[in-house]
Design a protein around this motif. Sequence first.
Motif, short mmCIF file in Angstrom:
data_model
loop_
_atom_site.label_atom_id
_atom_site.label_comp_id
_atom_site.label_asym_id
_atom_site.label_seq_id
_atom_site.Cartn_x
_atom_site.Cartn_y
_atom_site.Cartn_z
N ARG A 1 -19.97 -10.80 23.99
CA ARG A 1 -20.43 -11.86 24.67
C ARG A 1 -20.52 -12.88 23.91
O ARG A 1 -20.98 -12.93 22.41
N THR A 2 -20.45 -14.28 24.19
CA THR A 2 -20.46 -15.45 23.48
C THR A 2 -22.08 -15.89 23.58
O THR A 2 -22.45 -16.80 22.70
N ASP A 3 -22.62 -15.52 24.56
CA ASP A 3 -24.25 -16.14 24.55
C ASP A 3 -25.35 -15.25 23.77
O ASP A 3 -26.30 -15.75 24.18
N ALA A 4 -24.92 -14.33 23.04
CA ALA A 4 -25.86 -13.53 22.38
C ALA A 4 -26.43 -14.34 21.27
O ALA A 4 -25.68 -15.04 20.62
N ARG A 26 -18.67 -13.88 14.20
CA ARG A 26 -19.23 -14.20 15.37
C ARG A 26 -19.01 -15.60 15.79
O ARG A 26 -18.45 -16.06 16.83
N CYS A 27 -19.63 -16.52 14.96
CA CYS A 27 -19.64 -17.73 15.23
C CYS A 27 -18.26 -18.45 15.19
O CYS A 27 -17.82 -19.40 15.93
N ASP A 28 -17.30 -17.95 14.18
CA ASP A 28 -15.97 -18.35 14.20
C ASP A 28 -15.28 -17.91 15.40
O ASP A 28 -14.56 -18.59 16.03
N ALA A 29 -15.50 -16.72 16.05
CA ALA A 29 -14.73 -16.28 17.29
C ALA A 29 -15.39 -17.12 18.35
O ALA A 29 -14.46 -17.51 19.38
N ILE A 30 -16.70 -17.55 18.40
CA ILE A 30 -16.92 -18.34 19.60
C ILE A 30 -16.29 -19.71 19.51
O ILE A 30 -15.82 -20.22 20.39
N ARG A 31 -16.46 -20.15 18.24
CA ARG A 31 -15.75 -21.47 18.12
C ARG A 31 -14.19 -21.60 18.42
O ARG A 31 -13.79 -22.50 19.13
N ARG A 32 -13.40 -20.48 18.08
CA ARG A 32 -12.16 -20.25 18.50
C ARG A 32 -11.98 -20.34 19.94
O ARG A 32 -11.18 -21.12 20.58
N LEU A 33 -12.70 -19.71 20.73
CA LEU A 33 -12.73 -19.59 22.27
C LEU A 33 -12.94 -21.20 22.44
O LEU A 33 -12.25 -21.40 23.65
N GLU A 34 -14.06 -21.91 21.97
CA GLU A 34 -14.39 -23.11 22.73
C GLU A 34 -13.07 -23.90 22.40
O GLU A 34 -12.63 -24.74 23.24
N VAL A 35 -12.22 -24.05 21.14
CA VAL A 35 -11.37 -24.73 20.85
C VAL A 35 -9.89 -24.54 21.55
O VAL A 35 -9.45 -25.53 22.29
N SER A 40 -6.64 -26.23 26.21
CA SER A 40 -6.04 -25.58 27.39
C SER A 40 -6.22 -26.76 28.55
O SER A 40 -5.32 -27.07 29.26
N GLU A 41 -7.38 -27.44 28.51
CA GLU A 41 -7.80 -28.40 29.49
C GLU A 41 -7.07 -29.69 29.18
O GLU A 41 -6.45 -30.04 30.09
N GLN A 42 -6.92 -30.04 27.67
CA GLN A 42 -5.95 -31.16 27.60
C GLN A 42 -4.56 -30.93 27.72
O GLN A 42 -3.77 -31.96 28.52
N LYS A 43 -3.81 -29.88 27.75
CA LYS A 43 -2.57 -29.46 28.01
C LYS A 43 -2.51 -29.40 29.50
O LYS A 43 -1.48 -30.26 29.94
N HIS A 44 -3.38 -29.08 30.27
CA HIS A 44 -3.40 -29.32 31.68
C HIS A 44 -3.16 -30.67 31.86
O HIS A 44 -2.45 -31.17 32.93
#
Length: 79
Positions: A1-4, A26-35, A40-44
Amino acid sequence: RTDAHRLPIKRNDEIGTLAEAFELFRCDAIRRLEVTAELSEQKHFLETIFDNMNDGLSLYAADRSLLACNTVFEQLISL
């Protein structure tokens, strides 16, 4: 979970060191998900522009091989 939320573990032993390391991971994993989501949004967005522009557009590598082109460019070169 990223909201923990971070558990407040304040210890000066191995458990405290492990808890701090886990929090960094955990912080690194959350940041990677955000990036990844941002990219993905920029690519689209860029693909939508590329595919829907009125001009033919092509992209070539340094060795002059075709890397990408839009449908308008394909229509122009098939004439």
